[in-house]
Design a protein around this motif. Structure first.
Motif, PDB file in Angstrom:
ATOM      1  N   THR A  73       0.814  -1.218   0.000  1.00 17.55           N
ATOM      2  CA  THR A  73       0.000   0.000   0.000  1.00 17.55           C
ATOM      3  C   THR A  73       0.844   1.263   0.000  1.00 17.55           C
ATOM      4  OG1 THR A  73      -0.207  -0.186   2.407  1.00 17.55           O
ATOM      5  CG2 THR A  73      -2.017  -1.063   1.093  1.00 17.55           C
ATOM      6  N   GLN A  85      -3.265   6.137   3.861  1.00 14.15           N
ATOM      7  CA  GLN A  85      -4.589   6.060   4.471  1.00 14.15           C
ATOM      8  C   GLN A  85      -5.688   6.240   3.412  1.00 14.15           C
ATOM      9  OE1 GLN A  85      -2.049   7.865   5.591  1.00 14.15           O
ATOM     10  NE2 GLN A  85      -1.617   7.058   7.628  1.00 14.15           N
ATOM     11  N   THR A  88      -5.995   3.073   1.390  1.00 14.61           N
ATOM     12  CA  THR A  88      -6.731   1.999   2.073  1.00 14.61           C
ATOM     13  C   THR A  88      -8.228   2.276   2.066  1.00 14.61           C
ATOM     14  OG1 THR A  88      -6.295   3.003   4.233  1.00 14.61           O
ATOM     15  CG2 THR A  88      -4.807   1.262   3.519  1.00 14.61           C
ATOM     16  N   LYS A  89      -8.622   3.547   2.093  1.00 17.15           N
ATOM     17  CA  LYS A  89     -10.045   3.876   1.969  1.00 17.15           C
ATOM     18  C   LYS A  89     -10.575   3.475   0.593  1.00 17.15           C
ATOM     19  CE  LYS A  89     -10.192   7.677   5.266  1.00 17.15           C
ATOM     20  NZ  LYS A  89     -10.389   9.119   5.475  1.00 17.15           N
ATOM     21  N   ASP A  92     -11.000  -0.230   0.747  1.00 18.40           N
ATOM     22  CA  ASP A  92     -12.151  -0.592   1.580  1.00 18.40           C
ATOM     23  C   ASP A  92     -13.479  -0.320   0.875  1.00 18.40           C
ATOM     24  OD1 ASP A  92     -10.433  -1.406   3.573  1.00 18.40           O
ATOM     25  OD2 ASP A  92     -10.608   0.458   4.746  1.00 18.40           O
ATOM     26  N   LYS A  93     -13.537   0.772   0.079  1.00 21.77           N
ATOM     27  CA  LYS A  93     -14.762   1.095  -0.670  1.00 21.77           C
ATOM     28  C   LYS A  93     -14.954   0.176  -1.874  1.00 21.77           C
ATOM     29  CE  LYS A  93     -14.222   5.396  -1.694  1.00 21.77           C
ATOM     30  NZ  LYS A  93     -14.365   6.790  -2.108  1.00 21.77           N
ATOM     31  N   ARG A 105      -1.988  -5.805   2.864  1.00 19.47           N
ATOM     32  CA  ARG A 105      -2.759  -5.654   1.627  1.00 19.47           C
ATOM     33  C   ARG A 105      -1.787  -5.489   0.472  1.00 19.47           C
ATOM     34  NH1 ARG A 105      -7.800  -1.821   3.170  1.00 19.47           N
ATOM     35  NH2 ARG A 105      -7.928  -2.453   5.338  1.00 19.47           N
TER      36      ARG A 105
END
Length: 143
Positions: A73, A85, A88-89, A92-93, A105
């Motif tokens: 990442t 960050q 990662t959002k 996640d979405k 990840r």
């Protein structure tokens, strides 16, 4: 003023050099044109060569890597120019596919580059929408 002229001459020399190199490449590829039988593919190859020459002239060294290369990442965030960050959002979405390997990840480089180019196209389309709105507001204000 002399510095600007010197810079302009350097740019012109680079353009001439790039054109000469591209001409030699096209000459060497011309026997393949009949075998390729796909004008769009040939244009894409030439555009890729032009981008490579541009990168070299700017001092950037291109990297060749397999599509399925898995990167972390942090490295992926650097490629996109965002924070880890934020990346990662996106994962996640579901906007960016990733795999969980152990506790880390990992993102396929090909998926990352595809996301990058689609995101750039989306941003350009949004910018054009806003410029259209700006033109509309200017027209309304004149009346």
């Amino acid at each position: 003023m002399q510095d600007q002229i010197k810079q302009s001459n350097q740019v012109n020399e680079l353009d001439v050099t790039k054109a000469l190199i591209l001409g030699k490449i096209v000459d060497s590829l011309s026997p393949l044109v009949d075998q390729i039988n796909d004008e769009d593919l040939f244009k894409n190859i030439l555009n890729l060569i032009i981008k490579l020459l541009d990168n070299f002239s700017e001092g950037k060294v291109p990297t060749v890597a397999p599509y399925d290369l898995m990167i972390g990442t942090e490295a992926a965030a650097k490629v996109l120019g965002v924070s880890r960050q934020w990346l990662t959002k996106l994962i996640d979405k579901g906007d960016l596919p990733a795999q969980l390997i152990g506790t880390k990840r990992r993102i396929q480089l090909g998926d990352l580059m595809e996301f990058k180019y689609k995101d750039k196209a989306r941003r350009l389309a949004n910018a054009q929408d806003w410029s259209f709105l700006d033109d509309e507001i200017k027209t309304t204000n004149k009346n």
